[in-house]
Motif scaffolding. Sequence first.
Motif, PDB file in Angstrom:
ATOM      1  N   GLU A 190      49.753  98.427  22.118  1.00 55.84           N
ATOM      2  CA  GLU A 190      48.409  97.847  22.011  1.00 55.84           C
ATOM      3  C   GLU A 190      47.396  98.832  21.460  1.00 55.84           C
ATOM      4  OE1 GLU A 190      50.895  95.590  24.541  1.00 55.84           O
ATOM      5  OE2 GLU A 190      50.316  97.694  24.744  1.00 55.84           O
ATOM      6  N   GLY A 191      47.824 100.062  21.204  1.00 56.75           N
ATOM      7  CA  GLY A 191      46.929 101.071  20.643  1.00 56.75           C
ATOM      8  C   GLY A 191      46.915 101.021  19.128  1.00 56.75           C
ATOM      9  N   ILE A 192      46.555 102.118  18.506  1.00 55.54           N
ATOM     10  CA  ILE A 192      46.506 102.171  17.047  1.00 55.54           C
ATOM     11  C   ILE A 192      47.924 102.320  16.502  1.00 55.54           C
ATOM     12  CG2 ILE A 192      45.665 103.446  15.032  1.00 55.54           C
ATOM     13  CD1 ILE A 192      43.270 104.326  16.713  1.00 55.54           C
ATOM     14  N   ARG A 193      48.302 101.389  15.645  1.00 55.76           N
ATOM     15  CA  ARG A 193      49.628 101.412  15.034  1.00 55.76           C
ATOM     16  C   ARG A 193      49.548 102.051  13.655  1.00 55.76           C
ATOM     17  NH1 ARG A 193      52.303  95.993  12.785  1.00 55.76           N
ATOM     18  NH2 ARG A 193      50.812  96.474  11.115  1.00 55.76           N
ATOM     19  N   VAL A 194      50.471 102.965  13.381  1.00 54.63           N
ATOM     20  CA  VAL A 194      50.617 103.545  12.055  1.00 54.63           C
ATOM     21  C   VAL A 194      51.836 102.893  11.415  1.00 54.63           C
ATOM     22  CG1 VAL A 194      50.877 105.661  10.714  1.00 54.63           C
ATOM     23  CG2 VAL A 194      49.725 105.736  12.934  1.00 54.63           C
ATOM     24  N   ARG A 195      51.665 102.371  10.203  1.00 54.50           N
ATOM     25  CA  ARG A 195      52.783 101.708   9.508  1.00 54.50           C
ATOM     26  C   ARG A 195      53.049 102.398   8.175  1.00 54.50           C
ATOM     27  NH1 ARG A 195      54.098  95.384   9.151  1.00 54.50           N
ATOM     28  NH2 ARG A 195      55.091  96.079  11.090  1.00 54.50           N
ATOM     29  N   LEU A 196      54.313 102.776   7.963  1.00 50.56           N
ATOM     30  CA  LEU A 196      54.751 103.381   6.710  1.00 50.56           C
ATOM     31  C   LEU A 196      55.727 102.442   6.015  1.00 50.56           C
ATOM     32  CD1 LEU A 196      54.102 105.884   8.697  1.00 50.56           C
ATOM     33  CD2 LEU A 196      55.470 107.208   7.099  1.00 50.56           C
ATOM     34  N   ILE A 197      55.528 102.252   4.713  1.00 57.38           N
ATOM     35  CA  ILE A 197      56.470 101.501   3.890  1.00 57.38           C
ATOM     36  C   ILE A 197      56.869 102.390   2.723  1.00 57.38           C
ATOM     37  CG2 ILE A 197      56.829  99.482   2.433  1.00 57.38           C
ATOM     38  CD1 ILE A 197      54.840  97.977   4.156  1.00 57.38           C
ATOM     39  N   GLU A 198      58.158 102.679   2.615  1.00 57.67           N
ATOM     40  CA  GLU A 198      58.621 103.538   1.520  1.00 57.67           C
ATOM     41  C   GLU A 198      58.538 102.772   0.206  1.00 57.67           C
ATOM     42  OE1 GLU A 198      62.584 105.944   0.013  1.00 57.67           O
ATOM     43  OE2 GLU A 198      62.443 105.339   2.124  1.00 57.67           O
ATOM     44  N   ASN A 202      37.036  89.538  20.611  1.00 54.03           N
ATOM     45  CA  ASN A 202      37.903  88.370  20.478  1.00 54.03           C
ATOM     46  C   ASN A 202      38.535  88.289  19.075  1.00 54.03           C
ATOM     47  OD1 ASN A 202      39.093  85.933  21.279  1.00 54.03           O
ATOM     48  ND2 ASN A 202      37.402  84.739  20.451  1.00 54.03           N
ATOM     49  N   TYR A 203      39.195  89.384  18.677  1.00 58.92           N
ATOM     50  CA  TYR A 203      39.742  89.446  17.316  1.00 58.92           C
ATOM     51  C   TYR A 203      41.029  90.243  17.336  1.00 58.92           C
ATOM     52  CZ  TYR A 203      39.709  89.957  12.210  1.00 58.92           C
ATOM     53  OH  TYR A 203      40.026  89.909  10.872  1.00 58.92           O
ATOM     54  N   GLY A 234      46.450  87.590  12.913  1.00 56.98           N
ATOM     55  CA  GLY A 234      47.615  86.745  13.115  1.00 56.98           C
ATOM     56  C   GLY A 234      48.675  87.349  14.011  1.00 56.98           C
ATOM     57  N   SER A 235      48.484  88.606  14.436  1.00 58.58           N
ATOM     58  CA  SER A 235      49.488  89.260  15.278  1.00 58.58           C
ATOM     59  C   SER A 235      49.385  88.832  16.734  1.00 58.58           C
ATOM     60  CB  SER A 235      49.337  90.780  15.195  1.00 58.58           C
ATOM     61  OG  SER A 235      48.106  91.191  15.781  1.00 58.58           O
ATOM     62  N   GLY A 236      48.213  88.322  17.128  1.00 61.29           N
ATOM     63  CA  GLY A 236      48.002  87.956  18.523  1.00 61.29           C
ATOM     64  C   GLY A 236      47.694  89.139  19.420  1.00 61.29           C
TER      65      GLY A 236
END
Length: 274
Positions: free
Chosen positions: A58-66, A251-252, A257-259
């Motif tokens: 539920e915290g800050i997500r880091v996303r990597l896409i090669e 409320n966002y 769309g992730s909920g």
Amino acid sequence: MFNVFDMKKLAFAALGGLLLSSCSLFKLDNYDAPEETLYGKVTDVKTGDPVLTDQGSEGIRVRLIETSWEGNVTPQDFNCRPDGTFRNTKLFEADYNIRVDGPFVPIVLEDDAGNVVRNASVNTHIKGSTEVNFEVQPFLKVEFVGSPTVSAGKVTANVKVTRATTREELAAAMEATKTWKDAYANVTDIQLFVSRSSSVGYRARDTRWSSELTYTGSAFETELGKSVRIRSNGTIPSGQKVFIRAAARINYDTPVGSGTRRWNYSDIIEVDIP
């Protein structure tokens, strides 16, 4: 017709082929272990302060896409530390697209037709030790007011929640998406997380002692910037040392769309229970 000698030759040939094939497969899988490092931090673009978070999902997500790999690529996700910093020391050298998602205006926004209207993600080549920082617009700022008090095994704290990004700024930032509603900016709850763990947060909370205040619609609007009192649940045993942290959210959900509606957090306070 095959004789016994011919049969033996075929058997040895087949065995040799299998051994060679096994060796080839072994070589293909014999990569060096990933050892490149990505590190950085997420800060408030206005103040430069770190965006405090929870180390859980539920915290800050880091996303990597090669991006240097052709074909379908599975994103690599990991989470920031509670202080808003992040570090991953197990990456392969490659080109990556990097984004963060958290309790702030999304750095990647799409309109109602799915077109990207804002993209502040980062494209970079990771080799050795690579630093990437993000400046964002947090939704809220959450602070303790004064010191918490303890009585009969209960912790009472005063919490102040203000908007780090105003309603008007949120609406302006989201305007191009054509999906923003003013109700999304409403504060829905304040949490008091209590735990024996110094990494206290939603994932590291003791449900016996943690508590919450919930709000419907725009009911919290008149409480913004004011000191709000919140008390822990249950009875914390005497002689315990606990850690508390306040959190609030709007409320966002992010990503959209992730909920998942992510909290903005306060600092952590250590409390001794007499």
